[in-house]
Enzyme design. Sequence first.
Site, short mmCIF file in Angstrom:
data_model
loop_
_atom_site.label_atom_id
_atom_site.label_comp_id
_atom_site.label_asym_id
_atom_site.label_seq_id
_atom_site.Cartn_x
_atom_site.Cartn_y
_atom_site.Cartn_z
N GLY A 53 16.70 8.73 32.78
CA GLY A 53 16.10 9.40 33.51
C GLY A 53 14.72 7.76 34.39
N ASN A 82 21.33 15.97 32.54
CA ASN A 82 21.52 14.46 33.40
C ASN A 82 20.86 14.33 34.65
OD1 ASN A 82 23.59 13.32 31.17
ND2 ASN A 82 21.61 14.06 30.17
N GLN A 84 19.38 16.52 36.87
CA GLN A 84 18.41 17.26 37.24
C GLN A 84 16.95 15.22 36.81
OE1 GLN A 84 15.42 16.57 34.67
NE2 GLN A 84 13.83 17.97 35.29
N CYS A 201 12.55 14.76 25.27
CA CYS A 201 12.43 15.13 26.48
C CYS A 201 13.91 16.72 25.90
CB CYS A 201 12.97 14.51 28.05
SG CYS A 201 12.05 13.23 28.02
N CYS A 352 16.39 25.96 16.50
CA CYS A 352 15.66 25.53 18.01
C CYS A 352 16.76 25.33 18.98
CB CYS A 352 14.20 24.63 17.41
SG CYS A 352 15.39 23.61 16.73
#
Length: 394
Positions: A53, A82, A84, A201, A352
């Site tokens: 990112g 990835n 996005q 993230c 999770c």
Amino acid sequence: MHKSVIAHERISDVRLSNEEMTRYSRHLMMPEVTPEGQRRLKAARVLCIGAGGLGSPAALYLAAAGVGTIGIVDFDDVDLSNLQRQILHGTKDIGRSKLESARDRLRDINPEIDIELHECRFSSENASQLVAQCDVVVDGSDNFPTRYLSNDVCVFARKPNVYGSVFRFEGQTTVFAPHLTGPCYRCLFPEPPPPDTVPNCAEAGVLGVLPGIIGMLQAIEAIKLVVGIGEPLIGRLLHFDALKVKFRELNLRRDRECPVCGENPTIFSPIDYEQFCGIRSRPVRDHDGHPTISVHELKRKMEGNGGFTIVDVREDFEYEIARIEDSKLIPLGELPARLDELQQDEEIVLLCKSGARSAHAAELLRAAGFTRAYNLEGGIDAWADKIDPAMPKY
């Protein structure tokens, strides 16, 4: 104005071709840059840690600006999730090495520069050598061990470290450079946070455009350091809130007691950063009286006679995207107040997204007397990969 990190002697033999004069013409006409500044950019070597990112926009603009050699360290492949935010890569690159994708994109932007690919994890074994070859480091990493490692090695090598980080709608950047009178990363964060208390993230999410803003700011700082213009963010942390579109500047002070850059340092070479950040404090073990269980084991249990409860500790919106059948949603933040909804003598499997938050939840339950609480290794991501490929991934 500050002094360029590129010595004048380095550019004495550097020439700009006619094509480069045209390519960088908007730079050359600026009195702050001029052909000399552009030659400094051509002579510069910048190392980007990560092609994700933050590394994507940083590398794109460093290449377009004419940084002569860009090194990129990464070991991952391009994934659909990835795209996005990681604008170095496209849909056609899914499954490819990020380094190969980055190389092709950067060469398309600027074939005049050299691109050095390092397909490896940035580690204590190779960091010193990689940093020694560059003039500026742009740290686009997303984990604490790498941040502490890049900081320490840059301090040892007297190289500026352009730091950036993002989280949901907020980002920040600064330049750590004790040799230029500023603080280092350890001055700001002497100790890492406890493991699993700060989601990454992948677990917390991030607005796709936010890394673009922070990564571009990192590129600006690297260019200023190379050309020798403006006021670098040395001793200043720039914080950006995308929801309010507000920037805040915080002054940073150098810590005299810092073990790396202080008056009496105690660390002079790379250490074991995963151990320092507590990542190895929880051993990986099986479920026989121990805290973990695999997705295959959970699948077999679900096909059996039951007698256990699956507790999903993600947030509501994550649960809406994908869930395991018959799981009970109790977000991690609500778990301490909702223990009465669970039976202490029953087997409980916690999950999770990737296994970090649920590991923390399993420890919490065991401390409260739930001796049969187990963490699902790899979380719902592993379930989607190995058990239910049709499940949406995010």
